[in-house]
Design an enzyme around this catalytic site. Structure first.
Site, short mmCIF file in Angstrom:
data_model
loop_
_atom_site.label_atom_id
_atom_site.label_comp_id
_atom_site.label_asym_id
_atom_site.label_seq_id
_atom_site.Cartn_x
_atom_site.Cartn_y
_atom_site.Cartn_z
N ASP A 20 6.74 4.98 -10.60
CA ASP A 20 6.56 5.77 -9.37
C ASP A 20 7.96 5.75 -8.84
O ASP A 20 8.72 4.65 -8.95
CB ASP A 20 5.80 5.33 -8.31
N ASN A 68 -1.98 14.61 -9.74
CA ASN A 68 -0.65 15.04 -9.89
C ASN A 68 -0.79 16.43 -10.12
O ASN A 68 0.48 17.30 -9.91
CB ASN A 68 0.27 14.35 -10.76
C1 IPE Z 1 0.97 7.54 -9.26
O1 IPE Z 1 2.06 8.02 -8.45
C2 IPE Z 1 1.08 8.18 -10.59
C3 IPE Z 1 2.00 8.07 -11.37
C4 IPE Z 1 2.91 7.36 -11.24
C5 IPE Z 1 1.82 8.70 -12.74
P1 IPE Z 1 1.83 8.86 -7.33
O2 IPE Z 1 3.18 9.38 -6.75
O3 IPE Z 1 1.06 10.22 -7.85
O4 IPE Z 1 0.87 8.15 -6.25
P2 IPE Z 1 0.78 8.63 -4.60
O5 IPE Z 1 0.43 10.00 -4.44
O6 IPE Z 1 1.92 8.00 -3.82
O7 IPE Z 1 -0.55 7.52 -4.54
C1 IPE Z 2 6.20 9.26 -10.54
O1 IPE Z 2 7.22 9.64 -9.40
C2 IPE Z 2 6.17 10.38 -11.48
C3 IPE Z 2 4.70 11.08 -11.40
C4 IPE Z 2 3.93 10.94 -10.58
C5 IPE Z 2 4.77 12.13 -12.53
P1 IPE Z 2 7.02 10.37 -8.15
O2 IPE Z 2 7.34 11.81 -8.66
O3 IPE Z 2 5.65 10.00 -7.70
O4 IPE Z 2 8.11 10.02 -7.20
P2 IPE Z 2 8.13 9.87 -5.71
O5 IPE Z 2 7.06 8.93 -5.26
O6 IPE Z 2 7.86 11.18 -5.10
O7 IPE Z 2 9.32 9.27 -5.31
MG MG Z 3 5.10 8.90 -6.32
#
Ligand code: IPE
Ligand code: IPE
Ligand code: MG
Length: 239
Positions: A20, A68
């Site tokens: 993340d 997502n």
């Molecule tokens: C969790 O991250 C999913 C992945 C890293 C694939 P998110 O960014 O989707 O989680 P939340 O929304 O902060 O809980």
């Molecule tokens: C994790 O990074 C990747 C996926 C969830 C696919 P994020 O896209 O959630 O990155 P932040 O949390 O918005 O920084």
């Molecule tokens: Mg994230």
């Protein structure tokens, strides 16, 4: 052979990481979010190789959750394009004796992606240095729901009775049935939540949180998390 930097101590068998912070990494640099995903994909390769080097046997990485899909279409499309490209590159891992498996509901993914996933799994099935488990369109609640449906079907077919259902039976119907439960769950990026990742399998995992954004995550950060794990006292409800 694993590096001996952990001084003969047993590294966790199964490490799970929530990759993340890609979006915030890009935003900090004034770049579109997809650049963060591209950079995060590079970290994925580095960390996978390092996990193998320090002797971790199972590495689960959360790449895309069932939630997502709520993101803007252009971001989802960019992530799917990256998977497509990386699935070709993941073939390099095969040469490094790494078995590659996928968890999650693949039915919503493109045919081409599903085909590539299947062929990587088949071609790497006999490799044993480490098992890399990639979670794509994965959600713990979705996984448990699918497992319950499969069990209900067996009950309605008369193969199983309701009294036969135990936690072990449930576990045998999860996507992770071939893998051990999670020992160490790592979440970088500053969030302190599990976001629907391996919720059943992490019931007794140790959790390590850090503020590092995934594209900045380094092999030494993985080692630090393992050191922290080694200092914990796991009791599993005992004394
Ligand atoms: C969790 O991250 C999913 C992945 C890293 C694939 P998110 O960014 O989707 O989680 P939340 O929304 O902060 O809980
Ligand atoms: C994790 O990074 C990747 C996926 C969830 C696919 P994020 O896209 O959630 O990155 P932040 O949390 O918005 O920084
Ligand atoms: Mg994230």
């Amino acid at each position: 052979m694993a590096d001996n930097r952990f001084d003969g101590q047993e590294v966790p068998a199964h490490v799970a990481i929530i990759m993340d912070g890609n979006g915030r990494w890009a935003k900090k640099r004034g770049l579109p979010r997809k650049f963060g995903h591209r950079e995060g994909a590079k970290t994925f390769r580095k960390i996978t190789r390092h996990a193998k080097k320090i002797g971790i046997k199972y590495l689960s990485l959360y790449a895309f959750s069932t939630e997502n899909w709520k993101r803007p279409k252009d971001e989802v499309d960019a992530i799917m394009d990256l998977f497509d490209k990386y699935l070709d590159e993941v073939r390099d891992f095969i040469e490094e004796n790494i078995r590659v498996c996928f968890i999650g509901d693949r039915t919503r993914l493109s045919e081409s992606l599903q085909r590539k996933m299947k062929s990587v799994e088949e071609d790497s099935k006999d490799f044993s240095a480490m098992t890399l488990i990639l979670a794509i369109n994965y959600g713990g609640q979705d996984e448990i729901t699918r497992a319950v449906k499969a069990i209900a079907q067996k009950v309605s077919d008369g193969e199983l009775s309701a009294d036969d259902i135990t936690p072990k039976v449930l576990e045998e119907n999860l996507d992770t049935k071939e893998f051990p439960l999670v020992d160490l769950l790592i979440r970088p990026s500053g969030e302190q939540r599990i976001s629907n990742f391996l919720i059943w399998q992490s019931a007794y995992a140790e959790y390590v949180f850090s503020d590092i954004l995934w594209p900045d995550y380094k092999p030494s950060d993985l080692e630090d998390a393992v050191y922290e794990y080694l200092e914990r006292n796991r009791r599993f409800g005992g004394v």
